[in-house]
Design a protein around this motif. Structure first.
Motif, PDB file in Angstrom:
ATOM      1  N   GLU A 322       0.848  -0.935   0.196  1.00 39.21           N
ATOM      2  CA  GLU A 322       0.031  -0.081  -0.047  1.00 39.21           C
ATOM      3  C   GLU A 322       0.812   1.142   0.071  1.00 39.21           C
ATOM      4  O   GLU A 322       0.385   2.222  -0.764  1.00 39.21           O
ATOM      5  N   GLN A 367      -5.692 -11.324   4.530  1.00 38.52           N
ATOM      6  CA  GLN A 367      -5.559 -10.004   4.150  1.00 38.52           C
ATOM      7  C   GLN A 367      -6.291  -9.852   2.941  1.00 38.52           C
ATOM      8  O   GLN A 367      -6.131  -9.662   1.694  1.00 38.52           O
ATOM      9  N   THR A 368      -7.533  -9.909   3.062  1.00 31.50           N
ATOM     10  CA  THR A 368      -8.502 -10.111   2.033  1.00 31.50           C
ATOM     11  C   THR A 368      -8.611  -8.898   0.992  1.00 31.50           C
ATOM     12  O   THR A 368      -8.721  -8.902  -0.074  1.00 31.50           O
ATOM     13  N   ASP A 369      -8.654  -7.730   1.930  1.00 29.73           N
ATOM     14  CA  ASP A 369      -8.616  -6.408   1.008  1.00 29.73           C
ATOM     15  C   ASP A 369      -7.523  -6.173   0.234  1.00 29.73           C
ATOM     16  O   ASP A 369      -7.842  -5.670  -0.800  1.00 29.73           O
ATOM     17  N   GLU A 372      -7.927  -8.506  -2.896  1.00 33.14           N
ATOM     18  CA  GLU A 372      -8.839  -7.976  -3.776  1.00 33.14           C
ATOM     19  C   GLU A 372      -8.284  -6.818  -4.641  1.00 33.14           C
ATOM     20  O   GLU A 372      -8.587  -6.510  -5.751  1.00 33.14           O
ATOM     21  N   ALA A 373      -7.563  -5.974  -3.650  1.00 32.88           N
ATOM     22  CA  ALA A 373      -7.102  -4.639  -4.420  1.00 32.88           C
ATOM     23  C   ALA A 373      -6.009  -5.102  -5.638  1.00 32.88           C
ATOM     24  O   ALA A 373      -5.985  -4.527  -6.566  1.00 32.88           O
TER      25      ALA A 373
END
Ligand code: DGY
Length: 419
Positions: A322, A367-369, A372-373
């Motif tokens: 990120e 760490q799904t988010d 998906e990102a």
């Protein structure tokens, strides 16, 4: 089926040579090891039988000692350098003499788990199991002489991340003098600014000539190489493949293979901790010649998430990605490092296969988010820029070869995940 799915299938068919698939026409006219294993994952979406064949063809060229070479030169093609005459490995069908990331165990399990034709999948997986197990055994026997649980690469090409900043320091130890004169072919197919440099090529070839001088005796090459690096990405792939092979072997009732690979995976996962760096927020390479960690924030240390790593480490890796702030994650090097180059091969660009493996690992670690990102950014990238070899992580500019096989294969996998 969406338009990009159709386009992906077209590319996979166009690059299909019957029993193996070339990464792309021109630039890479043979069969590459990890390309093929990841390609099979794309092929399974429209032809399961063909997907198994892709991996079977690769393993038909496994060496008697267990190594699976990084290139199989099925047919002559002088559009690529270094060809079979430079490697001179003396195999029935010529191959290179080094290996590549061991993603076959993972691919095998995924093909098996998702197969529609269960009896066929069981037969074909069962036949491949001992071959993949022999490759894993070869790795730990020849590339981990001190039995630390982590293997070393002896040539940057083995990592698949040919010109990563990770190798700059250890590679400086490899001489450039005395190699036979040569003409590169890669720079005739792709922009030289986006490829490795001449100095790097000289060193790649010095190592090839050095190993050739040792008659490709793979039991000698580790100690004889001035380049020996423990790469967290490479090890993560091997550890994940060992864990997956263990699961698959258990399902198929092959207890010995299961136990051996479970032990490799457990020992490897524990040893990965020695590569973690809190200040860097990721894993790092270790130079096995000096025993020091290498101060280089490459994607190798993020790809570590593909292995079963502790949940808090996966969370930190998600934050690090990120923090790169790149629209088309994941950059192959930290963009705030002065050595980062957004268009030069593995010194900055995004690669879809790496996105896929990191996303898969992060999803497994909860760490799904973040996962998906990565899927969204990857599909966005293809819709913006088409099916290139790699991309500028910031602008999405397509780079290197076009109509690229493993990029197409990963698109089919990402589409299936996004459904
Ligand atoms: C190349 O030729 O660029 C390959 O990455 C080496 O296998």
């Amino acid at each position: 089926m969406t338009d990009i799915a159709d386009a992906a299938i077209d590319i996979l068919r166009e690059n299909d040579r019957g029993t193996y698939t070339v990464p792309t026409k021109g630039l890479y006219p043979f069969q590459w090891n990890w390309d093929s294993c990841l390609t099979a994952l794309g092929q399974r979406h429209f032809d399961e039988g063909r997907a198994w064949t892709e991996i079977e063809t690769l393993f038909a060229h496994q060496w008697p000692d267990g190594m699976v070479p990084h290139i199989v030169f099925h047919k002559p093609d002088d559009g690529y350098f270094p060809g079979p005459d430079v490697w001179a490995t003396n195999r029935p069908v010529p191959t290179s003499g080094i290996t590549q990331p061991a993603v076959a165990g993972f691919a095998l399990r995924r093909l098996f788990d998702r197969a529609a034709d269960r009896p066929e999948a069981a037969d074909r997986a069962r036949a491949l199991l001992p071959k993949v197990a022999a490759w894993h055994r070869w790795f730990y026997e020849t590339r981990d002489p001190a039995r630390e649980g982590l293997v070393a690469i002896i040539h940057p090409w083995e990592s698949g991340r040919d010109n990563s900043i990770d190798w700059d320091e250890p590679f400086a130890r490899v001489p450039t003098e005395g190699i036979a004169p040569y003409t590169r072919r890669d720079t005739q197919h792709a922009n030289p600014e986006h490829r490795p440099t001449k100095e790097q090529y000289d060193r790649y070839l010095w190592l090839v000539e050095h190993f050739r001088g040792l008659k490709w005796d793979t039991s000698k090459l580790h100690d004889a190489s001035p380049f020996r690096v423990v790469d967290p990405g490479f090890n993560a792939i091997l550890i994940r493949s060992a864990a997956d092979l263990a699961d698959l072997a258990e399902t198929l009732g092959e207890q010995e293979i299961a136990a051996e690979n479970r032990a490799f995976a457990t020992r490897g996962a524990a040893a990965m901790e020695s590569l973690w760096s809190d200040p860097h927020g990721q894993y790092l390479c270790r130079d096995r010649v000096t025993d020091a960690l290498i101060d280089s924030r490459s994607v190798g240390g993020l790809l570590a998430a593909f292995a079963p790593i502790p949940a808090h480490r996966a969370a930190r890796i998600a934050e690090t990605i990120e923090g790169h702030g790149m629209r088309f994650r994941v950059a192959s090097h930290a963009p705030d490092d002065p050595r980062f180059q957004s268009k030069r091969y593995w010194r900055g660009p995004t690669w879809l296969v790496v996105n896929y493996m990191i996303g898969d690992g992060l999803a497994r670690a909860g760490q799904t988010d973040a996962a998906e990102a990565i899927t969204r950014a990857s599909l966005d990238l293809i819709r913006t820029s088409g099916f290139a070899e790699y991309y500028d992580p910031h602008t999405g500019e397509p780079l290197g070869g076009g109509r690229f096989t493993w990029t197409a294969a990963m698109v089919l996998e990402f589409l299936a995940m996004a459904d």
